[in-house]
Write a protein that holds these residues in place. Sequence first.
Motif, mmCIF file in Angstrom:
data_model
loop_
_atom_site.group_PDB
_atom_site.id
_atom_site.type_symbol
_atom_site.label_atom_id
_atom_site.label_comp_id
_atom_site.label_asym_id
_atom_site.label_seq_id
_atom_site.Cartn_x
_atom_site.Cartn_y
_atom_site.Cartn_z
ATOM 1 N N ASN A 1 1.185 4.183 -2.920
ATOM 2 C CA ASN A 1 1.064 5.605 -2.627
ATOM 3 C C ASN A 1 2.282 6.377 -3.147
ATOM 4 O OD1 ASN A 1 -0.296 7.853 -1.038
ATOM 5 N ND2 ASN A 1 1.725 7.827 -0.078
ATOM 6 N N ASP A 2 3.474 5.829 -2.922
ATOM 7 C CA ASP A 2 4.700 6.520 -3.338
ATOM 8 C C ASP A 2 4.773 6.699 -4.850
ATOM 9 O OD1 ASP A 2 5.504 6.699 -0.725
ATOM 10 O OD2 ASP A 2 6.858 4.984 -0.795
ATOM 11 N N ILE B 1 -3.569 6.483 2.505
ATOM 12 C CA ILE B 1 -2.839 6.546 1.231
ATOM 13 C C ILE B 1 -3.623 7.366 0.209
ATOM 14 C CG2 ILE B 1 -1.556 4.429 1.589
ATOM 15 C CD1 ILE B 1 -3.550 2.955 -0.129
ATOM 16 N N GLU B 2 -2.888 8.175 -0.551
ATOM 17 C CA GLU B 2 -3.505 9.077 -1.518
ATOM 18 C C GLU B 2 -3.383 8.499 -2.923
ATOM 19 O OE1 GLU B 2 -1.507 12.764 -0.829
ATOM 20 O OE2 GLU B 2 -2.675 13.212 0.975
ATOM 21 N N THR B 3 -4.088 7.416 -3.138
ATOM 22 C CA THR B 3 -4.120 6.757 -4.443
ATOM 23 C C THR B 3 -5.431 5.988 -4.540
ATOM 24 O OG1 THR B 3 -2.760 5.428 -5.958
ATOM 25 C CG2 THR B 3 -3.037 4.589 -3.722
ATOM 26 N N VAL C 1 -3.189 2.806 7.545
ATOM 27 C CA VAL C 1 -2.475 3.066 6.290
ATOM 28 C C VAL C 1 -3.444 3.091 5.113
ATOM 29 C CG1 VAL C 1 -0.816 2.088 4.652
ATOM 30 C CG2 VAL C 1 -0.261 2.192 7.084
ATOM 31 N N ALA D 1 0.829 -1.206 0.000
ATOM 32 C CA ALA D 1 0.000 0.000 0.000
ATOM 33 C C ALA D 1 0.865 1.258 0.000
ATOM 34 C CB ALA D 1 -0.924 -0.009 1.219
ATOM 35 N N VAL D 2 1.938 1.243 0.769
ATOM 36 C CA VAL D 2 2.847 2.401 0.804
ATOM 37 C C VAL D 2 3.530 2.588 -0.544
ATOM 38 C CG1 VAL D 2 4.944 3.320 1.852
ATOM 39 C CG2 VAL D 2 3.188 2.272 3.293
#
Length: 658
Positions: free
Chosen positions: A444-445, A484-486, A480, A440-441
Amino acid sequence: MTRAALQCWIDPKGVAAVLSIAFHLVTIKPLYPEFDDAFDAGGDPEVVELAPLDLEQELSVCLVCGTELGGSDLFQRIRVCPQCGFHYNISARSRIAALVDPGTFEESHRWITSIDPLVFSPRVSYQVRVLNDQERTGLSEAAVTGIARIGGARCAIIAIDFGFLGGSMGLVVGEKVARMFELAARHRLPVITFATSGGARLQEGVLSLTQMAKTVVAARTLRERGIPLISVLANPSSGQILSSFASMSDIRIGEPGAHIAFASLGALREIEESEDVGDHANAEAMLNYGHLDMVISRDKQRDQLSVLLGLFDRHVKDDARTRRRGSRYRPGRQDAWESVRLSRRADRPTASAYIPRLFRNFVELHGDRSGADDEGVKIGLGYLGVYPVMVVAQERIRSDEEASQEDDRSIESFTERFGYAELGRGGIGVTGFRKARRAAVMANDFRLPLVVLVDTPGPKLGIGQELNGLASEIAETINVMLGIETPVVSVVIGEGGSEAALAFSVADRMMMMENSIYTPISPEAGAATELRDRARAPEVARSLRLTSYDALEMGIADLIIAEPDGGANADPARAAIMLKRELISEVSQLRRRHRRVLARHRRKRFRHIGEYGPEFRAAVRSELNTWRAAVRAQMRRVFGSGDGIGDEERDGGRSDGV
């Protein structure tokens, strides 16, 4: 110390002249010289020439299996034995030439060269050693950097040459690596590093040690800008390079049999007092313990790197058509117990069956980076239509007995008998939550849509899981997923059980296959708790309202995906086509929305779930009707069934007397 003391900038012709003069003034020997007693007496040492060490010497037979190597194109090109697959050492330039598109490599920072900051010469001048390796390898330092194309995709390359002072990282290597990271960040180029290092550049003392922090700072710049860093770890990969920028990578690839550990093989043998430590510190062991994403032989690395670079490319043409809301499937109410049985069928498609049908060029990643790899959770990158996406999938682990059964009526699963996930059989453990969080991170990245497939009876239970922080991991996974911005799309493809299902289904769009279920507890456990009789599980299943129809009606699910007649197990390929069509439509819609708006609406959705929706109004209406009926019944008992009361009842309780 000034910058001029750390490096020299000279144009190529000037460097050639300087080196020419240096070669005439200094006696260059192929290896480190031996000295006589004159050294201890303070006199000039007598240099004794040793045979050169050629790490790429021509071999006639394989040193491992004895196979003839003379006519092998594979060995001549990438130094891999065609019979046993042993990977011999390869120089940085040869590695680059074998991997990048022909004629595309443009070297950078070539003329930065080492000096002797500590005047280190207990036995022989450090400058002599550097010049010695420069003459032997043709390199100015142990790092070769530049820009190239792999499969047409432009990228930055950093290759460490073990033949130059053991691939150790000194001032120049650290500076070249940091500058390459910064150049890649400015031009938004993905970075691929090839590491092969044997330890520290002790001749530069603590200045060498500080290069670890320098390269990590530069690597952070890539991460902050959402630029991928891929590391290929060859034999050996240890010491300062492994414990700095190589371990900051987003994807780690190991070569077969490579020693990958902070300590050298010799040090581990000495510490463990055993010669049998190699299998515990090689690439395969690191993969099993979650520290590598994959182990790939040298001849397949180019294709794999090309696929990965394509998946990280953000320039995607959005040409998917958005389906109208009115065309969405809405089934009738299903029997709850039948849905439970269908969702648990042994032949129902699992995540492993859906992934190759849904995602093109899927590249599976491994490990939670904390020492484990949960096979109950699969993560990876792939194309959903034209969109590169990150995939997180819960994988049901079936026993041999379950897999061999075709009639689901003869199967009594662990969940049916006990109401929770048995260790090692479908439940999600601490490692699985960490692994999903890592994916998930990354999504987002790199601004990749996240697609989650949910199919689990619940979290794994046990003392070991509790001591590893099971509850904390569930909470952190939810946190998380909310942040997350996705775009996040979650699909329940089978059994969505309790907290493990919830943590994975915190999404912008939550969908369910027609015969899937979503429940806080198994019906068997609910029957045992409420009715003291597990045999009455079908009754509890109906009360739990766990079907896809119920979830849609309560506003928990956004969409139900139709299944073929007889269920997804009857035609897995058709079921996958139906699912893929809806996934592409949802991802296409969500990609058009701003990243921060997505995250804000996701948090708002779960903050207010169950409030002021159709379900809430229906519950209030039902409560009011119950209260009115109770009041009327009480009034009849008190006043009887007179005409006045009858008139009030006919007026719906709205007369002046009520």
